[in-house]
Design an enzyme around this catalytic site. Structure first.
Site, PDB file in Angstrom:
ATOM      1  N   ASP A   1      -5.376  -6.756   5.814  1.00 44.74           N
ATOM      2  CA  ASP A   1      -6.570  -5.997   5.444  1.00 44.74           C
ATOM      3  C   ASP A   1      -7.693  -6.974   5.083  1.00 44.74           C
ATOM      4  O   ASP A   1      -8.835  -6.874   5.566  1.00 44.74           O
ATOM      5  CB  ASP A   1      -6.204  -5.122   4.223  1.00 44.74           C
TER       6      ASP A   1
ATOM      7  N   ASP B   1      -3.284 -18.149   1.323  1.00 43.97           N
ATOM      8  CA  ASP B   1      -4.474 -18.793   0.744  1.00 43.97           C
ATOM      9  C   ASP B   1      -5.015 -19.852   1.696  1.00 43.97           C
ATOM     10  O   ASP B   1      -6.228 -19.969   1.916  1.00 43.97           O
ATOM     11  CB  ASP B   1      -4.175 -19.377  -0.650  1.00 43.97           C
TER      12      ASP B   1
ATOM     13  N   TYR C   1       0.820  -1.214   0.000  1.00 44.14           N
ATOM     14  CA  TYR C   1       0.000   0.000   0.000  1.00 44.14           C
ATOM     15  C   TYR C   1       0.857   1.268   0.000  1.00 44.14           C
ATOM     16  O   TYR C   1       0.366   2.361  -0.274  1.00 44.14           O
ATOM     17  CB  TYR C   1      -0.951   0.024   1.202  1.00 44.14           C
TER      18      TYR C   1
ATOM     19  N   LYS D   1       3.344 -15.460   1.938  1.00 41.56           N
ATOM     20  CA  LYS D   1       3.254 -16.179   0.660  1.00 41.56           C
ATOM     21  C   LYS D   1       4.702 -16.434   0.248  1.00 41.56           C
ATOM     22  O   LYS D   1       5.154 -16.051  -0.839  1.00 41.56           O
ATOM     23  CB  LYS D   1       2.472 -15.314  -0.352  1.00 41.56           C
TER      24      LYS D   1
ATOM     25  N   ASP E   1     -10.976  -8.457   7.830  1.00 43.21           N
ATOM     26  CA  ASP E   1     -12.397  -8.258   7.519  1.00 43.21           C
ATOM     27  C   ASP E   1     -13.121  -9.596   7.469  1.00 43.21           C
ATOM     28  O   ASP E   1     -14.264  -9.718   7.924  1.00 43.21           O
ATOM     29  CB  ASP E   1     -12.567  -7.548   6.169  1.00 43.21           C
TER      30      ASP E   1
END
Ligand code: NAD
Length: 359
Positions: free
Chosen positions: A248, A224, A141, A192, A252
Site C-alpha cells: 500500500d 525500510d 488489514y 521485514k 503510492d
C-alpha cells in the site's frame, strides 16, 4: 469464442475516461480482429442512486460471468454524508473481495516524454518501468483479533494482527513470478524478516516458490531499505512483491515517482488470472463533467487487461505503442501539460490514441 468484459464506469470522471477506453477497445475489434463482448453495470454512487446500494447483485453477476472487469472510479461529494455501509467506496471493496482479487499489480512507468513531471531528477526516473505486486486480501488489514480495548487501569489500547498463512504467501508469490516471466525476470521480495516472524515465513515461502521458476532471479530486501531505494535508484527494480500494508505504502510512493496520477493503470487478479482493471486515481469530482480528465490511465488499464487476463499481448503492445506515439506528438491533457506541448481534452486524447492505432 469471444471473451467477456464487464464495464463499470462508476462516478465522476469514470464515465468520461471509460468512454475513451471503450473507443480504443472498439477500434481493436473493428480494425485488428480482437473479439470481446462488453456488458455495462453500475457501481458506486451511480449504483446507490439507482438501487440504494453501491454494489447491486446485477453488477456482481455481470462481473462474475466476465473474463475481466474494466472499472472507472467511484465516489463523489454528493455521497460523502451517506452511512459508511452504502458509500460508493464500499462497492469497490465489495467487488474486490467478492471476486477474490488477492493480487494487486501497480506498474510505475515513466514515459521519457513526461520525465520533467517527476519531483525526482530526470536521470533518476526517466524510463522507469517497475511493477509492484501487492498482496491485497490478507495481512494486517484483515488479521484477527483487532480492535480497541480497555486495559486494567482504564487506558485504551489499539491492536491489529499481522498474519499470513503459507497458501496466501504462495499464491501471491506465484502471481508475481508469472508476471516476472512476462518481463525482465527479476523479483525483489520486500519484507521485514529481521523483526516480524510473519515475514520470516514470507521469505521462506518465496524461496520455495522460486524453485519452480529457475529463470527468474529472486532477491530480498527489507521494507525500510526498499523505500529508500525507490527514491534513490528506482530503475534497479523490475518486479517487487510484498505484503498488503508494505505494498500500500510503496506503491503510492512509486506512483508519485512518475509525477502523474492520470497516467497509471492497475490490475487486481484472482488465482485464475481473471482481473479487474482500473486507473489508480479516483473519480476526481473537482474536474468531472468538464472533458479535461486524462483518459490514458484507463486506456493503459485496457492494455493490462488484454495482456494479463485476455491473453492478447499483441493487442496490448499496440495500445502501448499508440500511447507512446501520442505523447511523442506532443499532445497532453491539462494534468501533464507543459510549455511547448499541445493541450487537448479528454475526448481528443482518446481520439488521438485511436488515430495512432490506425496509422
Ligand atoms: P482523485 O484521484 O480522484 O483526485 C486527486 C487529484 O488528482 C484531483 O485534483 C483530480 O482532479 C486529479 N486527477 C485524478 N485523476 C485525474 C485524471 N485522470 N486526469 C486529471 N486529473 C486527475 O482523489 P481524491 O480527490 O482523493 O478522491 C476523489 C474521490 O475519488 C473520493 O470520493 C474518493 O473516495 C474516490 N476515490 C476512488 C478511487 C477508486 O475508485 N479506485 C480511488 C481513490 C479515490
Amino acid at each position: 469464442m469471444s471473451k467477456k468484459v464487464a464495464v463499470l464506469p462508476g462516478d465522476g470522471i469514470g464515465q468520461e475516461i471509460v468512454a475513451e477506453a471503450i473507443k480504443v477497445l472498439n477500434v481493436l475489434q473493428s480494425d485488428f480482429g480482437l473479439s470481446v463482448e462488453t456488458e455495462n453495470g453500475l457501481i458506486g454512487g451511480a449504483a446507490y442512486d439507482a438501487h440504494g446500494t453501491p454494489l447491486p447483485d446485477q453488477t456482481m453477476d455481470i462481473a462474475r460471468e466476465a473474463d475481466a472487469v474494466l472499472l472507472g472510479a467511484v465516489g463523489g461529494y454528493q455521497w460523502e454524508s451517506l452511512d459508511i455501509a452504502v458509500r460508493p467506496e464500499k462497492g469497490l471493496l465489495g467487488i474486490r473481495a467478492g471476486l477474490g482479487l488477492f493480487s494487486n499489480l501497480r506498474p510505475a512507468i515513466l514515459y521519457p516524454q513526461l520525465a520533467s513531471a517527476s519531483t525526482l531528477r530526470e536521470d533518476v526516473v526517466s524510463g522507469l518501468d517497475l511493477m509492484i505486486v501487492r498482496e491485497l486480501t490478507g495481512g494486517i488489514y484483515f488479521g484477527q483479533p483487532r480492535g480497541i480495548r480497555t486495559l486494567e487501569g482504564g487506558e485504551r489500547q489499539g491492536f491489529n494482527t499481522l498474519v499470513y498463512a503459507e497458501h496466501e504467501i504462495e499464491r501471491i508469490g506465484r502471481s508475481a513470478f508469472e508476471i516476472a516471466m512476462k518481463r525482465d525476470k527479476r523479483i525483489t521480495s520486500v519484507d521485514k524478516a529481521n523483526v516480524l516472524e510473519s515475514t520470516e515465513l514470507w521469505r521462506e515461502v518465496m524461496e520455495r516458490v522460486a524453485k519452480d521458476y529457475p529463470e527468474v532471479e529472486l532477491s530480498h530486501m527489507y521494507v525500510d531499505n526498499a523505500a529508500m531505494q525507490l527514491v534513490r535508484a528506482p530503475k534497479q527494480f523490475d518486479v517487487m512483491v510484498t505484503t498488503n500494508m508494505f505494498g500500500d505504502i510503496l506503491s503510492d510512493c512509486a506512483a508519485m515517482l512518475t509525477g502523474s496520477i492520470g497516467m497509471l493503470p492497475s490490475a487486481s487478479l484472482d488465482a485464475n488470472g481473471k482481473g479487474m482493471y482500473e486507473p489508480i486515481h479516483g473519480s476526481a469530482p473537482d474536474i468531472a463533467g468538464q472533458n479535461i480528465a486524462n483518459p490514458l490511465a484507463t486506456i493503459l488499464s485496457v492494455s493490462m487487461m488484454l495482456r494479463y487476463s485476455l491473453d492478447e499481448a499483441e493487442m496490448a503492445d499496440r495500445i502501448d505503442r499508440a500511447v507512446d506515439s501520442v505523447l511523442d506528438g506532443g499532445l497532453r491533457t491539462r494534468d501533464i501539460h507543459s510549455d511547448g506541448m499541445q493541450e487537448v481534452s479528454c475526448s481528443a486524447m482518446g481520439d488521438a490514441v485511436v488515430a495512432a492505432l490506425c496509422s
